[in-house]
Design an enzyme around this catalytic site. Sequence first.
Site, PDB file in Angstrom:
ATOM      1  CG  MET A 117      -1.918  -1.003   1.240  1.00 38.05           C
ATOM      2  SD  MET A 117      -2.960  -1.384   2.713  1.00 38.05           S
ATOM      3  CE  MET A 117      -1.904  -2.014   3.844  1.00 38.05           C
ATOM      4  CB  CYS A 138      -0.821   0.585  -9.011  1.00 35.43           C
ATOM      5  SG  CYS A 138      -1.014   2.091  -8.352  1.00 35.43           S
ATOM      6  N   GLY A 156     -11.049  -6.196  -0.393  1.00 35.95           N
ATOM      7  CA  GLY A 156     -12.288  -5.986   0.513  1.00 35.95           C
ATOM      8  C   GLY A 156     -12.366  -6.900   1.502  1.00 35.95           C
TER       9      GLY A 156
END
Length: 332
Positions: free
Chosen positions: A14, A96, A210
């Site tokens: 991240m 990305c 998710g």
Amino acid sequence: MPLSPATRFAVAPMIDWTDRHCRFFHRQLTSRALLYTEMVVADAVIHGDRERLLGFDGAEHPVALQLGGSDPEKLARAARIGAAFGYDEINLNVGCPSDRVQSGAFGACLMREPALVGDCLQAMGEAVDVPVTVKCRIGVDEQDPEPALDDLADAAVRAGVAGIWVHARKAWLQGLSPKENRDIPPLDYERVFRLKARLPPKVFVGINGGLSTVDAAVACLDRVDGVMMGRGAYQVPGQLAEIDARIYGDSAPAVDLPAVVATMADYAERHIAAGGRLVHVARHMTGLFTGLPGARRWRQTLSEAGSRRDAGPELFAEALSFVDLDAEPRAA
């Protein structure tokens, strides 16, 4: 080269979050999970400050380096440099959706160029003696996810890739911001499960997107080989303390969170002595006690007082004093 058993659970790469301080912190909560760097562009690895970009603490192992780029030769050079730094795995970003990667024609843009992805992965694999993996989406923009993901995966398998991580959403490069791309495109776990069922059993397929709780991660493991958690791991890091037992079946004692805080205080003290600031470490720890009484004071103390230039590691003990560690956690 085969993947390590660590890949059964990974903390996602991240940008702006999974730096070396974050990874050291996460490692105090799980000894087994695979940790990822932020994406680092191949050109930066080749020409930039390598220690700043690639340096990490030995305690972080197993740790993977994620690279961005679309030039096979440059990616091979960057992978070789990363392997020499001691990374356990090298990963190519094909997912990305940021403006930066679009202008550089890599990241999710590469979903449209499976043959080039195969060339990149093959060059990387030939350059290093550690596993090379790829992380992709199920498609981009108007692509049909059925052929798009199959074409990408087949090219990767032909190139000898060790594993394929799939973020189970499309990336919309036109019309959605990078932030919106993390939430708005619908999740399609079944598409990833179909990919796993279609490929040879030896090909590792992991799922991302998710999966914000350990329960959600565990529920996927009878359909794929590994699960990758992103924001859930970062925003509620305390749940990483469940990973070794629930994902890997370890029987080690429960993680002692005050001991983790003490370890991080020592780590922060070393970082400050080397010219850093407390906030570089503390910013990753604000969600540690989510669900416990006092968690808000803990978070506020680290966020506000921790951002002062003169803040020191003793702030961790002060913030911890507000947390009721004996209370029953509430749902996050």
